[in-house]
Write a protein that holds these residues in place. Sequence first.
Motif, PDB file in Angstrom:
ATOM      1  N   UNK A 239       0.831  -1.199   0.000  1.00  0.00           N
ATOM      2  CA  UNK A 239       0.000   0.000   0.000  1.00  0.00           C
ATOM      3  C   UNK A 239       0.869   1.254   0.000  1.00  0.00           C
ATOM      4  N   UNK A 240       0.684   2.087  -0.998  1.00  0.00           N
ATOM      5  CA  UNK A 240       1.292   3.412  -0.948  1.00  0.00           C
ATOM      6  C   UNK A 240       0.653   4.156   0.220  1.00  0.00           C
ATOM      7  N   UNK A 241       1.483   4.751   1.094  1.00  0.00           N
ATOM      8  CA  UNK A 241       0.903   5.411   2.260  1.00  0.00           C
ATOM      9  C   UNK A 241       1.847   6.475   2.803  1.00  0.00           C
ATOM     10  N   UNK A 272      -7.543   6.883   4.957  1.00  0.00           N
ATOM     11  CA  UNK A 272      -6.076   6.851   4.996  1.00  0.00           C
ATOM     12  C   UNK A 272      -5.497   6.355   3.688  1.00  0.00           C
ATOM     13  N   UNK A 273      -5.015   5.119   3.678  1.00  0.00           N
ATOM     14  CA  UNK A 273      -4.492   4.497   2.459  1.00  0.00           C
ATOM     15  C   UNK A 273      -5.525   3.589   1.797  1.00  0.00           C
ATOM     16  N   UNK A 274      -6.691   3.438   2.435  1.00  0.00           N
ATOM     17  CA  UNK A 274      -7.751   2.609   1.858  1.00  0.00           C
ATOM     18  C   UNK A 274      -7.565   1.122   2.078  1.00  0.00           C
ATOM     19  N   UNK A 275      -6.655   0.735   2.974  1.00  0.00           N
ATOM     20  CA  UNK A 275      -6.291  -0.677   3.074  1.00  0.00           C
ATOM     21  C   UNK A 275      -7.445  -1.573   3.513  1.00  0.00           C
ATOM     22  N   UNK A 276      -8.262  -1.124   4.467  1.00  0.00           N
ATOM     23  CA  UNK A 276      -9.361  -1.965   4.954  1.00  0.00           C
ATOM     24  C   UNK A 276     -10.425  -2.119   3.869  1.00  0.00           C
ATOM     25  N   UNK A 300      -6.715  10.607  -3.321  1.00  0.00           N
ATOM     26  CA  UNK A 300      -6.065  10.222  -4.576  1.00  0.00           C
ATOM     27  C   UNK A 300      -5.207   8.978  -4.374  1.00  0.00           C
ATOM     28  N   UNK A 301      -4.559   8.891  -3.229  1.00  0.00           N
ATOM     29  CA  UNK A 301      -3.717   7.728  -2.937  1.00  0.00           C
ATOM     30  C   UNK A 301      -4.563   6.460  -2.814  1.00  0.00           C
ATOM     31  N   UNK A 302      -5.728   6.574  -2.201  1.00  0.00           N
ATOM     32  CA  UNK A 302      -6.635   5.427  -2.089  1.00  0.00           C
ATOM     33  C   UNK A 302      -7.008   4.919  -3.482  1.00  0.00           C
ATOM     34  N   UNK A 331     -24.819   1.268   4.169  1.00  0.00           N
ATOM     35  CA  UNK A 331     -23.784   0.244   4.396  1.00  0.00           C
ATOM     36  C   UNK A 331     -24.363  -0.996   5.065  1.00  0.00           C
ATOM     37  N   UNK A 332     -23.633  -2.093   4.951  1.00  0.00           N
ATOM     38  CA  UNK A 332     -23.915  -3.294   5.736  1.00  0.00           C
ATOM     39  C   UNK A 332     -22.949  -3.404   6.904  1.00  0.00           C
ATOM     40  N   UNK A 333     -21.790  -2.754   6.755  1.00  0.00           N
ATOM     41  CA  UNK A 333     -20.781  -2.730   7.814  1.00  0.00           C
ATOM     42  C   UNK A 333     -20.007  -1.429   7.696  1.00  0.00           C
ATOM     43  N   UNK A 334     -19.454  -0.982   8.819  1.00  0.00           N
ATOM     44  CA  UNK A 334     -18.719   0.291   8.846  1.00  0.00           C
ATOM     45  C   UNK A 334     -17.433   0.092   9.634  1.00  0.00           C
ATOM     46  N   UNK A 335     -16.349   0.615   9.062  1.00  0.00           N
ATOM     47  CA  UNK A 335     -15.091   0.692   9.795  1.00  0.00           C
ATOM     48  C   UNK A 335     -14.734   2.155   9.965  1.00  0.00           C
ATOM     49  N   UNK A 336     -14.436   2.545  11.204  1.00  0.00           N
ATOM     50  CA  UNK A 336     -13.987   3.901  11.484  1.00  0.00           C
ATOM     51  C   UNK A 336     -12.520   3.801  11.881  1.00  0.00           C
ATOM     52  N   UNK A 337     -11.656   4.241  10.983  1.00  0.00           N
ATOM     53  CA  UNK A 337     -10.229   4.169  11.243  1.00  0.00           C
ATOM     54  C   UNK A 337      -9.608   5.517  11.514  1.00  0.00           C
ATOM     55  N   UNK A 338     -10.366   6.574  11.281  1.00  0.00           N
ATOM     56  CA  UNK A 338      -9.883   7.928  11.539  1.00  0.00           C
ATOM     57  C   UNK A 338     -11.040   8.821  11.954  1.00  0.00           C
ATOM     58  N   UNK A 339     -10.767   9.781  12.819  1.00  0.00           N
ATOM     59  CA  UNK A 339     -11.821  10.704  13.255  1.00  0.00           C
ATOM     60  C   UNK A 339     -12.758  10.128  14.287  1.00  0.00           C
ATOM     61  N   UNK A 340     -12.322   9.079  14.998  1.00  0.00           N
ATOM     62  CA  UNK A 340     -13.194   8.426  15.978  1.00  0.00           C
ATOM     63  C   UNK A 340     -13.716   9.413  17.012  1.00  0.00           C
ATOM     64  N   UNK A 341     -12.885  10.382  17.395  1.00  0.00           N
ATOM     65  CA  UNK A 341     -13.288  11.317  18.448  1.00  0.00           C
ATOM     66  C   UNK A 341     -14.129  12.477  17.923  1.00  0.00           C
TER      67      UNK A 341
END
Length: 414
Positions: A239-241, A272-276, A300-302, A331-341
Amino acid sequence: MAAFSDRPGPESSRKPWLSIVGIGEDGRAGLSPAASAALDSARVVYGGRRHLALAAPLSAEAQTWPSPFAGAYDAILARRGEPTCILATGDPFHFGIGAEIARLVPPEEIRAFPQASAFSLACARLGWPLAECACLTLHGRALTRILPHLQPGARLLVLSWDETTPGRVAAVMAERGLGASRLTVLEAMGGGRERVRSGAAEGFGLAGIDPLNTLAIEVVAGPDARVLPLATGLDDALFENDGQLTKAEIRAVTLSALRPRLGERLWDIGGGAGSVAIEWMLRHPAMRAIAVETRPERAARIRRNAEALGVPDLAVVGGAAPAALDGLPAPDAIFVGGGVSEPGLLARAAAALPPGGRLVANAVTLEGEAALLAAFGEWGGALRRLSVARADPVGGMHGWRAAMPVTQWVWTKP
């Protein structure tokens, strides 16, 4: 195009009026008597220029497909009850027009006359068992879709977009260390122009390829081949990141917690990098995902990562959540990897899920962890602390270097 709610449902009692006739390169000579009768009894026949030429002479009005095909759907529906015929290549329900039409017209109003598909014909020529082959199409689709399927020992059958597809696929394979793979180009199968030729991906040089071709691939991986593993937790280096990346070990646990199911859609918030999102889509070709990322350079990186890893259909939405979530497909599922707070983000995400939908949120900061503790206190679910340490050089020896621990909240909507 007519709205779905305006179309007759499965309870329709109408008689068949629409015929879908598969036609091969041998034209009318290859049609069954029933298919020929359906073609000759139609008042109007829709098809591509090649199909109409293969079916000539026609007594009916001939209509060439517009671009896009959907431009003709209203006209076809307006003929309900009038004998109408659609011409397609081979099996209309294998990457063909049949599936699209069946979304508009109830099956009891359709008579279908399929012929052998290009995949069946290719297997008959090569002696391959069709059930053991991966069947793909690159017709009008991104070439990178093939990347997840390039597994050592795999046999692939690929519908080409045009005469350039075999060479472009060969170049991609050679660049990824799969140059010893054997590519067979099967051109205009079933007609007088049929030709079957083979060559290695490395140095592939077949010239004068017919635009109507199917590509058969036997994948052979060199010792340094770049092959996408089938497991979750892909190597971070893929992953480019810029450092904003859910690391491999945490990503594997996160995907497990999200519990992907066939055809579901994921929201990856703070991509982020779109990995998930990318790994979610790699689980099966039917998976869908939307990555939401506030920073344009990361968005753009994603997109670049999705293209490079074979899931070019990953949707990327620019903007800050929760506002950026408005209007997105559910959605059927959600991942929060940034901005949780971010105030209100977890509540907005939870509200968007259907019953049984899964929400997984990761945090590495104290503020993010506080938000997850509050959500856990209010809604329940499960909390866990994940930590990973990797061996790093310490002078002439090695020692454990711990990564920042991750607090993960997993919740299923009642």
